[in-house]
Design a protein around this motif. Structure first.
Motif, PDB file in Angstrom:
ATOM      1  N   LEU A   1      -1.906  -3.631   6.626  1.00 39.96           N
ATOM      2  CA  LEU A   1      -2.433  -4.006   5.310  1.00 39.96           C
ATOM      3  C   LEU A   1      -3.211  -5.323   5.394  1.00 39.96           C
ATOM      4  O   LEU A   1      -4.338  -5.428   4.884  1.00 39.96           O
TER       5      LEU A   1
ATOM      6  N   LEU B   1      -5.449  -0.043  -3.009  1.00 39.16           N
ATOM      7  CA  LEU B   1      -4.647  -0.106  -1.786  1.00 39.16           C
ATOM      8  C   LEU B   1      -4.616   1.223  -1.033  1.00 39.16           C
ATOM      9  O   LEU B   1      -4.179   1.271   0.113  1.00 39.16           O
ATOM     10  N   LEU B   2      -5.053   2.291  -1.680  1.00 36.63           N
ATOM     11  CA  LEU B   2      -4.982   3.612  -1.055  1.00 36.63           C
ATOM     12  C   LEU B   2      -6.135   3.876  -0.090  1.00 36.63           C
ATOM     13  O   LEU B   2      -6.062   4.808   0.717  1.00 36.63           O
TER      14      LEU B   2
ATOM     15  N   ASP C   1       0.825  -1.209   0.000  1.00 40.95           N
ATOM     16  CA  ASP C   1       0.000   0.000   0.000  1.00 40.95           C
ATOM     17  C   ASP C   1       0.858   1.258   0.000  1.00 40.95           C
ATOM     18  O   ASP C   1       0.565   2.235  -0.694  1.00 40.95           O
TER      19      ASP C   1
ATOM     20  N   LYS D   1       1.177   4.173  -2.784  1.00 44.45           N
ATOM     21  CA  LYS D   1       1.020   5.588  -2.467  1.00 44.45           C
ATOM     22  C   LYS D   1       2.148   6.415  -3.089  1.00 44.45           C
ATOM     23  O   LYS D   1       1.910   7.515  -3.613  1.00 44.45           O
TER      24      LYS D   1
ATOM     25  N   GLN E   1      -7.230  -5.958   4.845  1.00 43.60           N
ATOM     26  CA  GLN E   1      -7.682  -6.886   3.801  1.00 43.60           C
ATOM     27  C   GLN E   1      -8.607  -7.941   4.380  1.00 43.60           C
ATOM     28  O   GLN E   1      -9.622  -8.296   3.766  1.00 43.60           O
TER      29      GLN E   1
END
Length: 350
Positions: free
Chosen positions: A185, A326-327, A96, A100, A189
């Motif tokens: 992360l 992922l952001l 992630d 970014k 998830q």
């Protein structure tokens, strides 16, 4: 966008020390002709075999590898990106944070025959590339947790955590998501993939879960018998310990097994971008992928280099796709809300 970027940087720089980690210099094996500075979250002793093989092909390249946890890597790059020690390559399991950097314009693009072979789910904008991937597993001590009680799904783990005889009370561990960006992360998830995530966090808290920042520390504790089971850790690290004789077993959960990427980014500001491109092409070449698999014991992203792993993960695998999705949980408000709920779960009956 600038306000979001500033808030995210503040969140990370106020929770980590961003001090240098272990550094190893690999001198050129011949007349020095090139340099490469890598910041990586993979342990030096694991990645040293990869660097040694690259230097067999390019003996004139001196490489400096600094082992840095993912949050520190992100914060330090943003702080020092114009300085003399700015890295030429970032290799991180923090997918992630790598995404970014790409999203905010901090990565250089690279296209080659090697990068074109990377599966679509494992590269983004030709600026972030998966070089290996990791099934996320449960790991248990085979001497302290009887085979009949080993959980193979999250529901079975929840039942074990709630068992009347409390076999995992004070003997279960996972990442501290406040300090580990990889843990954060994986936890987010889990939260997106199943309704059981909240109950599982609560049961971990009730069992006085031990929280650690790094995979190695968790595996040390379960190898020694201090812990009986650890949840959501990187499978390749555990396999290396099993190969060395540790009394460990690996469970890839049958309900779903998250698959995360170890990603490479060529950041803007590095002094040797062409050498970084050459190193990336090596990592994604058949030879580099075989060294990652056979020597470093990391799972190669390209199918020709591995046994059963590569572009087509197994049936229960749920790859975390590299890209803008992922952001979402890096947004300041969402991050605060998630961490508040997570802390509430971890504090139950402590």
């Amino acid at each position: 966008m600038k306000r979001w970027h500033g808030l995210l940087l503040l969140l990370f720089t106020t929770t980590v020390s961003a001090e240098p980690g272990d550094v190893q210099r690999f001198p050129a094996q011949g007349a020095p002709t090139a340099q490469l500075r890598i910041h990586g979250s993979t342990d030096i002793e694991v990645f040293a075999t990869v660097i040694a093989d690259y230097q067999r092909l390019h003996p004139g390249t001196e490489i400096v590898y600094e082992d840095i946890i993912t949050q520190d890597m992100y914060a330090r790059y943003l702080r020092d990106r114009t300085g003399p020690a700015s890295p030429d390559m970032l290799i991180s399991s923090g997918m992630d944070l790598q995404a970014k950097l790409v999203n905010d314009g901090h990565a250089l693009p690279h296209r080659s025959a090697q990068t074109n072979a990377v599966p679509a789910w494992a590269q983004w904008r030709h600026e972030a590339f998966g070089i290996s991937y990791e099934p996320v597993a449960m790991v248990y001590n085979t001497r302290t947790l009887p085979a009949a009680r080993v959980p193979h799904t999250r529901r079975q783990l929840l039942e074990l955590l709630r068992a009347p005889d409390a076999p995992l009370l004070g003997r279960v561990g996972t990442y501290d998501v406040q300090r580990s960006s990889v843990g954060y992360l994986l936890a987010t998830q889990d939260g997106q993939r199943g309704s059981m995530a909240g109950a599982l966090l609560g049961a971990l808290g009730d069992n006085r879960v031990q929280l650690e920042e790094r995979t190695g520390v968790l595996l040390d504790k379960v190898s020694s018998g201090q812990l009986s089971l650890v949840y959501n850790v990187l499978g390749s690290y555990a396999q290396a310990r099993i190969d060395a004789g540790a009394p460990l077993g690996i469970i890839e959960p049958e309900d779903y097994t998250l698959v995360m990427l170890r990603t490479a980014v060529i950041p803007r500001g590095g002094r040797h971008p062409e050498e970084a491109r050459r190193f990336l092409d090596y990592l994604l070449s058949p030879r580099g992928q075989q060294v990652l698999s056979r020597e470093a014991r990391l799972m190669p992203i390209l199918p020709a280099a591995g046994q059963r792993r590569g572009a087509s993960p197994e049936r229960s695998y749920r790859p975390i796709q590299l890209g803008p999705g992922l952001l979402v949980y890096l947004d300041g408000l969402k991050r605060r809300q998630f961490l508040e709920a997570w802390r509430g779960s971890m504090q139950q009956e402590r």
